[in-house]
Scaffold this motif. Structure first.
Motif, PDB file in Angstrom:
ATOM      1  N   LEU A  13       0.628  -1.275   0.187  1.00  0.00           N
ATOM      2  CA  LEU A  13       0.058  -0.206  -0.031  1.00  0.00           C
ATOM      3  C   LEU A  13       0.967   1.191  -0.071  1.00  0.00           C
ATOM      4  CD1 LEU A  13      -2.650  -1.198   2.545  1.00  0.00           C
ATOM      5  CD2 LEU A  13      -2.767  -1.178  -0.058  1.00  0.00           C
ATOM      6  N   ALA A  14       2.338   1.299   0.132  1.00  0.00           N
ATOM      7  CA  ALA A  14       3.103   2.206   0.234  1.00  0.00           C
ATOM      8  C   ALA A  14       4.383   1.840  -0.220  1.00  0.00           C
ATOM      9  CB  ALA A  14       3.116   2.978   1.642  1.00  0.00           C
ATOM     10  N   ARG A  15       5.271   2.816  -0.632  1.00  0.00           N
ATOM     11  CA  ARG A  15       6.445   2.191  -1.421  1.00  0.00           C
ATOM     12  C   ARG A  15       7.563   1.698  -0.023  1.00  0.00           C
ATOM     13  NH1 ARG A  15      10.115   3.583  -5.630  1.00  0.00           N
ATOM     14  NH2 ARG A  15      12.095   2.404  -4.812  1.00  0.00           N
ATOM     15  N   ASP A  16       7.353   2.254   1.194  1.00  0.00           N
ATOM     16  CA  ASP A  16       8.127   1.642   2.107  1.00  0.00           C
ATOM     17  C   ASP A  16       7.763   0.533   2.584  1.00  0.00           C
ATOM     18  OD1 ASP A  16       5.757   2.560   3.358  1.00  0.00           O
ATOM     19  OD2 ASP A  16       6.781   2.841   5.231  1.00  0.00           O
ATOM     20  N   GLN A  17       6.718  -0.050   2.127  1.00  0.00           N
ATOM     21  CA  GLN A  17       6.349  -1.662   2.298  1.00  0.00           C
ATOM     22  C   GLN A  17       6.904  -2.433   1.327  1.00  0.00           C
ATOM     23  OE1 GLN A  17       2.180  -1.702   2.297  1.00  0.00           O
ATOM     24  NE2 GLN A  17       1.800  -1.523   4.372  1.00  0.00           N
ATOM     25  N   LEU A  18       6.874  -1.994   0.091  1.00  0.00           N
ATOM     26  CA  LEU A  18       7.383  -2.508  -1.033  1.00  0.00           C
ATOM     27  C   LEU A  18       9.185  -2.743  -1.073  1.00  0.00           C
ATOM     28  CD1 LEU A  18       7.689  -3.833  -3.810  1.00  0.00           C
ATOM     29  CD2 LEU A  18       7.767  -1.352  -4.762  1.00  0.00           C
ATOM     30  N   ASP A  19       9.653  -1.475  -0.475  1.00  0.00           N
ATOM     31  CA  ASP A  19      11.213  -1.471  -0.225  1.00  0.00           C
ATOM     32  C   ASP A  19      11.528  -2.562   0.808  1.00  0.00           C
ATOM     33  OD1 ASP A  19      11.520   0.613  -2.092  1.00  0.00           O
ATOM     34  OD2 ASP A  19      11.646   2.063  -0.351  1.00  0.00           O
ATOM     35  N   MET A  20      10.714  -2.805   1.906  1.00  0.00           N
ATOM     36  CA  MET A  20      10.932  -3.887   3.078  1.00  0.00           C
ATOM     37  C   MET A  20      10.712  -5.358   2.692  1.00  0.00           C
ATOM     38  SD  MET A  20       9.827  -2.367   6.568  1.00  0.00           S
ATOM     39  CE  MET A  20       8.120  -2.057   6.084  1.00  0.00           C
ATOM     40  N   GLY A  21       9.781  -5.541   1.169  1.00  0.00           N
ATOM     41  CA  GLY A  21       9.216  -6.616   1.047  1.00  0.00           C
ATOM     42  C   GLY A  21       9.597  -6.967  -0.244  1.00  0.00           C
ATOM     43  N   ALA A  22      10.495  -6.354  -0.911  1.00  0.00           N
ATOM     44  CA  ALA A  22      10.841  -6.513  -2.569  1.00  0.00           C
ATOM     45  C   ALA A  22      11.038  -7.917  -2.595  1.00  0.00           C
ATOM     46  CB  ALA A  22      11.942  -5.615  -2.639  1.00  0.00           C
ATOM     47  N   ALA A  23      11.782  -8.646  -1.850  1.00  0.00           N
ATOM     48  CA  ALA A  23      12.033  -9.968  -2.220  1.00  0.00           C
ATOM     49  C   ALA A  23      10.724 -10.844  -2.462  1.00  0.00           C
ATOM     50  CB  ALA A  23      12.714 -10.926  -0.993  1.00  0.00           C
ATOM     51  N   PHE A  24       9.786 -10.501  -1.930  1.00  0.00           N
ATOM     52  CA  PHE A  24       8.587 -11.131  -2.432  1.00  0.00           C
ATOM     53  C   PHE A  24       8.110 -11.025  -3.786  1.00  0.00           C
ATOM     54  CE2 PHE A  24       7.629 -10.460   2.219  1.00  0.00           C
ATOM     55  CZ  PHE A  24       7.747 -11.857   2.653  1.00  0.00           C
ATOM     56  N   THR A  25       8.438 -10.040  -4.596  1.00  0.00           N
ATOM     57  CA  THR A  25       7.970  -9.763  -5.887  1.00  0.00           C
ATOM     58  C   THR A  25       8.862 -10.676  -6.549  1.00  0.00           C
ATOM     59  OG1 THR A  25       9.447  -8.036  -6.115  1.00  0.00           O
ATOM     60  CG2 THR A  25       7.503  -7.464  -5.356  1.00  0.00           C
ATOM     61  N   GLN A  26       9.955 -11.416  -6.130  1.00  0.00           N
ATOM     62  CA  GLN A  26      10.818 -12.214  -6.992  1.00  0.00           C
ATOM     63  C   GLN A  26      10.527 -13.649  -6.723  1.00  0.00           C
ATOM     64  OE1 GLN A  26      12.857 -10.673  -9.017  1.00  0.00           O
ATOM     65  NE2 GLN A  26      12.550  -8.725  -8.446  1.00  0.00           N
ATOM     66  N   MET A  27       9.793 -14.031  -5.986  1.00  0.00           N
ATOM     67  CA  MET A  27       9.254 -15.407  -5.628  1.00  0.00           C
ATOM     68  C   MET A  27       9.091 -16.188  -6.869  1.00  0.00           C
ATOM     69  SD  MET A  27       7.387 -14.987  -1.867  1.00  0.00           S
ATOM     70  CE  MET A  27       7.176 -16.804  -1.699  1.00  0.00           C
ATOM     71  N   GLU A  28       9.388 -17.499  -6.822  1.00  0.00           N
ATOM     72  CA  GLU A  28       8.723 -18.377  -7.929  1.00  0.00           C
ATOM     73  C   GLU A  28       7.778 -19.489  -7.106  1.00  0.00           C
ATOM     74  OE1 GLU A  28       9.781 -18.719 -10.957  1.00  0.00           O
ATOM     75  OE2 GLU A  28      11.253 -17.028 -10.783  1.00  0.00           O
ATOM     76  N   PRO A  29       6.703 -19.615  -8.181  1.00  0.00           N
ATOM     77  CA  PRO A  29       6.425 -19.110  -9.345  1.00  0.00           C
ATOM     78  C   PRO A  29       6.186 -17.760  -9.644  1.00  0.00           C
ATOM     79  CG  PRO A  29       4.553 -20.344  -8.689  1.00  0.00           C
ATOM     80  CD  PRO A  29       5.629 -20.478  -7.587  1.00  0.00           C
ATOM     81  N   ALA A  30       6.314 -17.307 -10.650  1.00  0.00           N
ATOM     82  CA  ALA A  30       6.276 -15.814 -10.590  1.00  0.00           C
ATOM     83  C   ALA A  30       4.683 -15.700 -10.954  1.00  0.00           C
ATOM     84  CB  ALA A  30       6.587 -15.542 -12.102  1.00  0.00           C
ATOM     85  N   ARG A  31       4.255 -14.465 -10.060  1.00  0.00           N
ATOM     86  CA  ARG A  31       3.064 -14.091  -9.809  1.00  0.00           C
ATOM     87  C   ARG A  31       2.873 -12.458  -9.809  1.00  0.00           C
ATOM     88  NH1 ARG A  31       3.879 -16.188  -4.584  1.00  0.00           N
ATOM     89  NH2 ARG A  31       4.910 -17.658  -5.490  1.00  0.00           N
ATOM     90  N   PRO A  32       1.819 -11.888 -10.216  1.00  0.00           N
ATOM     91  CA  PRO A  32       1.602 -10.431 -10.146  1.00  0.00           C
ATOM     92  C   PRO A  32       1.632 -10.087  -8.522  1.00  0.00           C
ATOM     93  CG  PRO A  32      -0.519 -11.465 -10.693  1.00  0.00           C
ATOM     94  CD  PRO A  32       0.717 -12.521 -10.557  1.00  0.00           C
ATOM     95  N   SER A  33       2.153  -8.825  -8.337  1.00  0.00           N
ATOM     96  CA  SER A  33       2.102  -8.150  -7.245  1.00  0.00           C
ATOM     97  C   SER A  33       1.669  -6.726  -7.563  1.00  0.00           C
ATOM     98  CB  SER A  33       3.376  -8.047  -6.180  1.00  0.00           C
ATOM     99  OG  SER A  33       4.551  -7.612  -7.189  1.00  0.00           O
ATOM    100  N   PHE A  34       1.290  -6.098  -6.557  1.00  0.00           N
ATOM    101  CA  PHE A  34       0.738  -4.652  -6.665  1.00  0.00           C
ATOM    102  C   PHE A  34       1.295  -3.673  -5.690  1.00  0.00           C
ATOM    103  CE2 PHE A  34      -2.430  -7.771  -8.210  1.00  0.00           C
ATOM    104  CZ  PHE A  34      -2.597  -7.094  -9.383  1.00  0.00           C
ATOM    105  N   LEU A  35       1.625  -2.175  -6.367  1.00  0.00           N
ATOM    106  CA  LEU A  35       1.965  -1.318  -5.556  1.00  0.00           C
ATOM    107  C   LEU A  35       0.913   0.003  -5.539  1.00  0.00           C
ATOM    108  CD1 LEU A  35       3.734   0.629  -3.611  1.00  0.00           C
ATOM    109  CD2 LEU A  35       4.921   1.263  -5.424  1.00  0.00           C
ATOM    110  N   ALA A  36       0.099  -0.153  -4.467  1.00  0.00           N
ATOM    111  CA  ALA A  36      -1.237   0.826  -4.538  1.00  0.00           C
ATOM    112  C   ALA A  36      -0.760   2.320  -4.234  1.00  0.00           C
ATOM    113  CB  ALA A  36      -2.142   0.213  -3.581  1.00  0.00           C
ATOM    114  N   SER A  37       0.104   2.777  -4.865  1.00  0.00           N
ATOM    115  CA  SER A  37       0.454   4.210  -4.724  1.00  0.00           C
ATOM    116  C   SER A  37       0.855   5.063  -6.117  1.00  0.00           C
ATOM    117  CB  SER A  37       1.601   4.320  -3.881  1.00  0.00           C
ATOM    118  OG  SER A  37       2.813   3.805  -4.574  1.00  0.00           O
TER     119      SER A  37
END
Length: 136
Positions: A13-37
């Motif tokens: 929901l915010a960029r700081d959350q993405l910065d802390m959890g960026a590894a989740f966007t690289q998990m296999e199998p690939a899947r969509p993720s969203f940044l709601a900002s």
């Protein structure tokens, strides 16, 4: 994810959350993720995150009550009367938090004691603890 056998889709929901959890966007199998900002206020650097990360802009619920909700016998009639009957109230809520070891009735008691001690009127928001059901 392991229990359900379905890959999790992460939402930040915010960029700081993405910065802390960026590894989740690289998990296999690939899947969509969203940044709601907004990309205007929080632009993403090209190549830093997975191509499956989609910046959607802010998620805002524009929920306006209907005239039936506000009218006589409507679901918001009592709230509207309370708001109009005195000083502006304080909103009290825990959002998605549920206090460990503290049942919802005790959470409501904490809110009511705080309002009484402060001498303020208040609206207690239900949240995930479903405190609103205790007042019905």
């Amino acid at each position: 994810e392991l229990g359900a056998g379905v890959p999790s889709i992460y939402t930040f929901l915010a960029r700081d959350q993405l910065d802390m959890g960026a590894a989740f966007t690289q998990m296999e199998p690939a899947r969509p993720s969203f940044l709601a900002s907004s990309p205007v206020f929080e632009p993403l650097e090209k190549g830093k995150f997975s191509e499956d990360l989609h910046q959607s802009g802010p998620w805002i619920l524009d929920d306006e009550p209907s005239s039936e909700d506000l009218g006589e016998g409507g679901r918001l009639e009592r709230l509207q009367a309370f708001l109009a009957s005195g000083e502006k109230p304080v909103a009290v809520g825990w959002g998605s938090m549920i206090a460990e070891g503290l049942p919802p009735a005790a959470m409501l008691g904490v809110a009511l004691r705080a309002l009484r001690e402060s001498g303020r009127r208040g609206v207690v928001l239900g949240g995930w603890a479903r405190l609103h059901e205790l007042g019905e």
